[in-house]
Design a protein around this motif. Structure first.
Motif, mmCIF file in Angstrom:
data_model
loop_
_atom_site.group_PDB
_atom_site.id
_atom_site.type_symbol
_atom_site.label_atom_id
_atom_site.label_comp_id
_atom_site.label_asym_id
_atom_site.label_seq_id
_atom_site.Cartn_x
_atom_site.Cartn_y
_atom_site.Cartn_z
ATOM 1 N N LYS A 115 1.522 -44.930 -11.066
ATOM 2 C CA LYS A 115 0.449 -43.811 -11.753
ATOM 3 C C LYS A 115 0.034 -43.106 -10.706
ATOM 4 O O LYS A 115 -0.236 -43.236 -9.539
ATOM 5 C CB LYS A 115 -0.304 -44.891 -12.631
ATOM 6 N N LEU A 116 -1.149 -42.110 -11.348
ATOM 7 C CA LEU A 116 -1.892 -41.425 -10.631
ATOM 8 C C LEU A 116 -3.128 -42.082 -10.333
ATOM 9 O O LEU A 116 -3.503 -42.874 -11.260
ATOM 10 C CB LEU A 116 -2.196 -39.936 -11.145
ATOM 11 N N PRO A 117 -3.894 -41.825 -9.538
ATOM 12 C CA PRO A 117 -5.183 -42.349 -9.131
ATOM 13 C C PRO A 117 -6.136 -42.105 -10.407
ATOM 14 O O PRO A 117 -5.863 -41.086 -10.870
ATOM 15 C CB PRO A 117 -5.949 -41.825 -8.086
ATOM 16 N N GLU B 50 -7.861 -29.850 -12.726
ATOM 17 C CA GLU B 50 -7.001 -29.835 -11.464
ATOM 18 C C GLU B 50 -7.673 -29.597 -10.194
ATOM 19 O O GLU B 50 -6.913 -29.208 -9.378
ATOM 20 C CB GLU B 50 -5.543 -29.293 -12.139
ATOM 21 N N ALA B 51 -8.763 -30.200 -10.106
ATOM 22 C CA ALA B 51 -9.537 -29.759 -8.779
ATOM 23 C C ALA B 51 -8.987 -30.925 -8.192
ATOM 24 O O ALA B 51 -9.266 -30.596 -6.769
ATOM 25 C CB ALA B 51 -11.152 -30.019 -9.034
ATOM 26 N N LEU B 52 -8.274 -31.832 -8.351
ATOM 27 C CA LEU B 52 -7.511 -33.045 -7.401
ATOM 28 C C LEU B 52 -6.192 -33.106 -8.007
ATOM 29 O O LEU B 52 -5.776 -33.120 -9.136
ATOM 30 C CB LEU B 52 -8.472 -34.232 -8.172
ATOM 31 N N GLU C 280 -15.921 -39.941 -11.742
ATOM 32 C CA GLU C 280 -16.624 -40.958 -11.487
ATOM 33 C C GLU C 280 -16.532 -41.981 -12.797
ATOM 34 O O GLU C 280 -16.531 -43.349 -12.561
ATOM 35 C CB GLU C 280 -18.267 -40.561 -11.423
ATOM 36 N N GLN C 281 -16.581 -41.694 -14.094
ATOM 37 C CA GLN C 281 -16.312 -42.326 -15.080
ATOM 38 C C GLN C 281 -15.059 -43.190 -14.916
ATOM 39 O O GLN C 281 -14.834 -44.257 -15.258
ATOM 40 C CB GLN C 281 -16.225 -41.587 -16.451
ATOM 41 N N ALA C 282 -13.842 -42.482 -14.672
ATOM 42 C CA ALA C 282 -12.338 -42.885 -14.379
ATOM 43 C C ALA C 282 -12.688 -44.337 -13.254
ATOM 44 O O ALA C 282 -11.912 -45.259 -13.802
ATOM 45 C CB ALA C 282 -11.477 -41.945 -14.175
ATOM 46 N N ILE D 194 -7.808 -37.751 -14.665
ATOM 47 C CA ILE D 194 -8.762 -37.528 -15.703
ATOM 48 C C ILE D 194 -9.316 -36.123 -15.517
ATOM 49 O O ILE D 194 -9.866 -35.458 -16.439
ATOM 50 C CB ILE D 194 -9.899 -38.531 -15.864
ATOM 51 N N CYS D 195 -9.162 -35.388 -14.263
ATOM 52 C CA CYS D 195 -9.654 -34.256 -13.993
ATOM 53 C C CYS D 195 -9.303 -33.223 -14.792
ATOM 54 O O CYS D 195 -8.259 -32.636 -14.884
ATOM 55 C CB CYS D 195 -9.422 -33.996 -12.401
#
Length: 359
Positions: free
Chosen positions: A182-184, A193-195, A58-60, A189-190
């Protein structure tokens, strides 16, 4: 320019007469052809068994999209105690679902293979990009908010608090970052690595590999593989998906098929609404044009007033300086005359004194 009632009704009659034509149906972007998605499109796999509800995603998302800061800081996990949905300043949210153990699930636009929002948008402000993202063009949007009604996942939000330039908001899948290689933001930031970001076809392989490798750990289903024709966001879970806020009764039929069928059954709707809404669109654009012209005129008037005021002040200062200069000159002349008269008087007195001494 005003339009008479007669002309208005005539235009509607013409639209209804053309209601069954393909052109009007195509305006809604709905067809009976099944689109299986772009073969090289990207997606994100969300493994809810790895999510710890830290809200880093959410922060990212907030920082990447430069959104307003929330009332409660991102490290305040008390917000997880209430069910939340995406809104105009929160493109993604994490919710906590209680059971034998807590399960956390991230919610955002699922970027459907055949988006219901794009199917419902008659001005095509929403489109499916080859990257997999469903993109929104604010300049085309007329604010009808059909996309909000059409979305089966209840995702799009609207900036009701912005009366001047309202718009629809949702996750962009960080398309600008993807195009830069780049990555989303949420994926990058996870901490657990849940994403996982990658090609959708590769993510499906990863998901099913995890299921087959740990059959007791996962529900034997990849949510988003087929729901509503498939989505770019895919989910894994250890509990039934309905227990973590996901509808399991959506079926596998893409949204455009429903849209196309409904509109084809009611030709009047097909013909009438594009005319009326296109009129609204034209009016809004005219208002925007008039507003811009009025703004330019107001700015010009303000500039003219400021220039006139400045010129008046300069003229007043010039007149004041002239008066002061003239007064100064008169004062100096008076002083000089006074001084000369005094000197003449002194000279006369001196001469008179000298004459008396000679006598």
């Amino acid at each position: 320019m005003a339009i008479s009632r007669r002309k208005f009704l005539a235009s509607i009659g013409a639209a209804i007469g053309a209601g069954t034509s393909g052109a009007l149906t195509n305006a809604y972007g709905a067809t009976n052809k099944h689109f299986k998605g772009y073969p090289q499109s990207f997606g994100v796999l969300h493994d809810t068994t790895r999510c710890i509800g830290c809200r880093k995603c959410e922060q990212a998302c907030n920082e990447v999209n430069k959104l307003d800061k929330p009332e409660k800081a991102f490290d305040d996990l008390s917000v997880l105690d209430q069910k939340r949905r995406t809104k105009e300043n929160a493109y993604t949210v994490v919710n906590k679902f209680k059971g034998k153990f807590d399960v956390f699930a991230k919610k955002q636009c699922n970027h459907c293979q055949e988006p219901a929002c794009a199917s419902a948008c008659f001005v095509k402000a929403l489109k499916k990009d080859k990257t997999g993202a469903v993109v929104y063009d604010e300049s085309l949007c007329v604010g009808c908010r059909y996309c909000m009604v059409a979305c089966p996942f209840n995702i799009p939000a609207y900036t009701y608090n912005d009366p001047i330039t309202p718009k629809v908001t949702k996750c962009t899948m960080c398309l600008p970052r993807i195009r830069e290689g780049k990555l989303p933001g949420c994926v990058e930031i996870c901490p657990r690595e849940a994403l996982v970001f990658g090609k959708r076809k590769d993510l499906l392989k990863i998901a099913w590999k995890r299921i087959y490798k740990n059959p007791d750990h996962y529900i034997e289903h990849v949510y988003g593989e087929h729901e509503m024709g498939g989505t770019s966001w895919l989910y894994l879970s250890s509990v039934p998906f309905e227990q973590i806020g996901m509808s399991e009764d959506l079926g596998v039929t893409p949204a455009p098929k429903f849209t196309s069928g409904a509109l084809g059954t009611v030709p009047m709707v097909v013909g009438l609404w594009p005319v009326l809404l296109t009129g609204v669109y034209a009016i809004s654009k005219r208002k925007e044009k008039i507003a811009n012209e009025e703004k330019k005129e107001a700015v010009q008037k303000a500039n003219d007033l400021a220039l006139n005021e400045m010129n008046n002040q300069l003229l007043q200062q010039k007149n004041q300086m002239t008066k002061e200069k003239e007064a100064a000159i008169r004062n100096e002349v008076a002083k000089a005359l006074e001084k000369a008269a005094k000197k003449a008087e002194e000279d006369a007195k001196a001469a008179d004194d000298a004459g008396k001494e000679e006598e």
